[in-house]
Design a protein around this motif. Structure first.
Motif, PDB file in Angstrom:
ATOM      1  N   VAL A 196      -7.954   0.125   4.378  1.00 45.58           N
ATOM      2  CA  VAL A 196      -7.635  -0.758   3.316  1.00 45.58           C
ATOM      3  C   VAL A 196      -9.347  -1.939   3.692  1.00 45.58           C
ATOM      4  O   VAL A 196      -8.705  -2.680   4.895  1.00 45.58           O
ATOM      5  CB  VAL A 196      -6.473  -1.738   3.177  1.00 45.58           C
ATOM      6  N   CYS A 203      -4.090   6.361   2.217  1.00 45.82           N
ATOM      7  CA  CYS A 203      -3.776   5.118   1.536  1.00 45.82           C
ATOM      8  C   CYS A 203      -4.074   6.199  -0.223  1.00 45.82           C
ATOM      9  O   CYS A 203      -5.657   6.745   0.247  1.00 45.82           O
ATOM     10  CB  CYS A 203      -4.207   4.162   1.313  1.00 45.82           C
ATOM     11  N   GLY A 250       1.242   5.442   0.541  1.00 44.82           N
ATOM     12  CA  GLY A 250       0.160   6.768   1.452  1.00 44.82           C
ATOM     13  C   GLY A 250       0.629   7.417   1.570  1.00 44.82           C
ATOM     14  O   GLY A 250       1.822   7.397   1.608  1.00 44.82           O
ATOM     15  N   SER A 281      -3.225   9.019   8.558  1.00 40.39           N
ATOM     16  CA  SER A 281      -2.702   8.919   7.166  1.00 40.39           C
ATOM     17  C   SER A 281      -3.934   8.741   6.864  1.00 40.39           C
ATOM     18  O   SER A 281      -5.135   8.981   6.399  1.00 40.39           O
ATOM     19  CB  SER A 281      -2.535   7.199   7.940  1.00 40.39           C
ATOM     20  N   ALA A 300      -5.780   6.465   7.664  1.00 41.65           N
ATOM     21  CA  ALA A 300      -5.145   4.941   6.036  1.00 41.65           C
ATOM     22  C   ALA A 300      -6.510   3.932   6.280  1.00 41.65           C
ATOM     23  O   ALA A 300      -6.688   3.264   7.340  1.00 41.65           O
ATOM     24  CB  ALA A 300      -4.081   5.037   5.900  1.00 41.65           C
ATOM     25  N   ALA A 326      -8.451   0.480  -1.307  1.00 43.94           N
ATOM     26  CA  ALA A 326      -8.020   2.188  -0.064  1.00 43.94           C
ATOM     27  C   ALA A 326      -8.635   2.730  -0.751  1.00 43.94           C
ATOM     28  O   ALA A 326      -8.991   3.178  -1.055  1.00 43.94           O
ATOM     29  CB  ALA A 326      -6.387   1.435  -1.408  1.00 43.94           C
ATOM     30  N   LEU A 382      -3.619  -1.999   9.267  1.00 45.70           N
ATOM     31  CA  LEU A 382      -2.670  -1.735   8.967  1.00 45.70           C
ATOM     32  C   LEU A 382      -1.941  -0.641  10.231  1.00 45.70           C
ATOM     33  O   LEU A 382      -2.594   0.030  11.580  1.00 45.70           O
ATOM     34  CB  LEU A 382      -3.087  -0.022   8.076  1.00 45.70           C
ATOM     35  N   VAL A 398       0.645  -0.791   0.172  1.00 46.74           N
ATOM     36  CA  VAL A 398      -0.183   0.148  -0.223  1.00 46.74           C
ATOM     37  C   VAL A 398       0.625   1.117  -0.401  1.00 46.74           C
ATOM     38  O   VAL A 398       2.380   0.915   0.590  1.00 46.74           O
ATOM     39  CB  VAL A 398      -0.979   0.133   1.136  1.00 46.74           C
ATOM     40  N   CYS A 422       5.182   3.953   2.725  1.00 44.35           N
ATOM     41  CA  CYS A 422       4.065   2.704   2.923  1.00 44.35           C
ATOM     42  C   CYS A 422       3.847   1.976   3.333  1.00 44.35           C
ATOM     43  O   CYS A 422       4.341   2.419   4.918  1.00 44.35           O
ATOM     44  CB  CYS A 422       4.832   1.892   1.258  1.00 44.35           C
ATOM     45  N   TRP A 423       3.210   0.638   3.342  1.00 42.45           N
ATOM     46  CA  TRP A 423       2.501  -0.716   4.273  1.00 42.45           C
ATOM     47  C   TRP A 423       2.951  -1.359   3.410  1.00 42.45           C
ATOM     48  O   TRP A 423       2.855  -2.319   2.133  1.00 42.45           O
ATOM     49  CB  TRP A 423       1.118  -0.112   5.138  1.00 42.45           C
ATOM     50  N   VAL A 456      -2.883   0.482  -4.181  1.00 41.35           N
ATOM     51  CA  VAL A 456      -2.879  -0.910  -3.165  1.00 41.35           C
ATOM     52  C   VAL A 456      -2.486  -1.683  -4.682  1.00 41.35           C
ATOM     53  O   VAL A 456      -3.258  -1.619  -5.592  1.00 41.35           O
ATOM     54  CB  VAL A 456      -4.148  -1.102  -2.264  1.00 41.35           C
TER      55      VAL A 456
END
Length: 347
Positions: free
Chosen positions: A323, A341, A46, A339, A321, A311, A332, A44, A59-60, A344
């Motif tokens: 998802v 996103c 963001g 945050s 954020a 996302a 997340l 992800v 990012c995740w 994705v």
């Protein structure tokens, strides 16, 4: 004596058979006769900014947050995976368009700009965005300038999304005169420009299914009392159609992906009046609309097999954020209050 030897030999053979069976069960298929499915990874892109798509870029990976650039001018707006390499797109602290490859930044231009989308196809990395206010795309780092109308030479035009189908490269973009939903919707096929609307409009994503090109975005209402507000639309091989969702002051389609041969679209709308209303997210598929109660501002959609990942941003309390996997929230981690996103990718 012979009977005793025969008994011992039989017992020894049975033990060997048991050991052999146990080893085969460990190394081979599971009890159902099927192999263990390969693990899925969710990437992800963001930001942890409290407002807009500004940096820092983060990012995740499978829910764990990492910082790409704490001083980035824009959020990480794009992500894709090519082989074992993970790519994120955005801009750095000097407002230069950049791709982070496995965390290492690669600056794509010495002028100001941003990378807004990434795709991999034909064993190449495709990116799009804008440089010095004009739409561009890159193929393995080589920049291609996209043409614009002569009367748009001094307008800000952003390429928002890119899609590769066979040898054809599709890019969509939006012209901005003022801040807002957009003042012109662009589509380029292999560098040839097509204007999608003669009204104020914006094109945000593109997907090709078979021989049909789907572009999603928004166009200004014609209805009295809605001047300046946009409605969600989809261009199907250039022909426009409304995407009907229950909104108050308008909506815009943000992203599209293929699910079972049909377009799956995510949208964000404004419910209620200008003072007391709020954002609401929607999914549109097979002519059916679903409210996204946990994602009021969806930004991207990705289909992996039969699973749909969305996302975006949860705006119900704080800007956080989110998802969704098949409309259920994915955990997340974050070290900040705010945050968001924006893209994705699942592999």
């Amino acid at each position: 004596m012979k009977k005793r030897q025969l008994f011992i030999m039989t017992a020894f053979i049975c033990c060997l058979a048991l050991v052999s069976c146990k080893k085969e069960n460990v190394d081979g298929p599971n009890d159902s006769g099927t192999t263990t499915p390969e693990q899925t990874h969710v990437y992800v892109a963001g930001t942890t900014s409290s407002y807009g798509d500004y940096g820092p870029a983060v990012c995740w990976v499978d829910g764990t947050m990492q910082t790409l650039d704490a001083n980035a001018s824009d959020a990480a707006l794009a992500v894709c995976v090519k082989g074992s390499d993970v790519y994120y797109g955005g801009s750095n602290g000097d407002s230069r368009p950049v791709v982070w490859k496995n965390g290492t930044p690669q600056v794509l231009s010495n002028e100001s700009g941003c990378v807004t989308d990434l795709k991999t196809a034909n064993n190449k990395l495709y990116a799009c965005g804008y440089v010095a206010g004009k739409p561009v795309y890159w193929v393995d780092g080589q920049m291609v300038q996209l043409p614009v109308n002569s009367n748009d030479q001094y307008s800000l035009i952003k390429a928002n999304a890119i899609f590769v189908s066979g040898n054809d490269i599709y890019v969509v973009g939006t012209k901005y005169i003022y801040e807002g939903d957009g003042d012109g919707a662009y589509l380029w096929k292999n560098g040839t420009l097509q204007m999608l609307s003669d009204k104020p409009a914006g094109a945000r994503d593109v997907c090709v299914i078979g021989n049909t090109v789907y572009v999603v975005g928004s166009e200004e209402y014609e209805s009295p009392g809605y001047e300046g507000f946009h409605k969600s639309v989809m261009w199907v091989n250039g022909a426009i159609r409304d995407i009907q969702v229950n909104t108050g002051l308008g909506s815009r389609a943000m992203a599209v992906a293929e699910l079972n041969g049909k377009p799956y679209v995510v949208l964000e709308g404004w419910i209620g009046d200008a003072w007391t209303g709020s954002y609401q997210g929607f999914a549109w598929y097979n002519e059916q609309v679903t409210n996204l109660s946990a994602c009021q501002s969806p930004k991207d959609v990705f289909v992996h097999g039969s699973d749909v990942y969305i996302a975006g941003i949860n705006t119900s309390f704080l800007r956080t954020a989110v998802v969704l996997k098949n409309l259920t929230k994915v955990n997340l981690s974050t070290t900040t209050t705010y945050s968001a996103c924006y893209a994705v990718f699942v592999k």
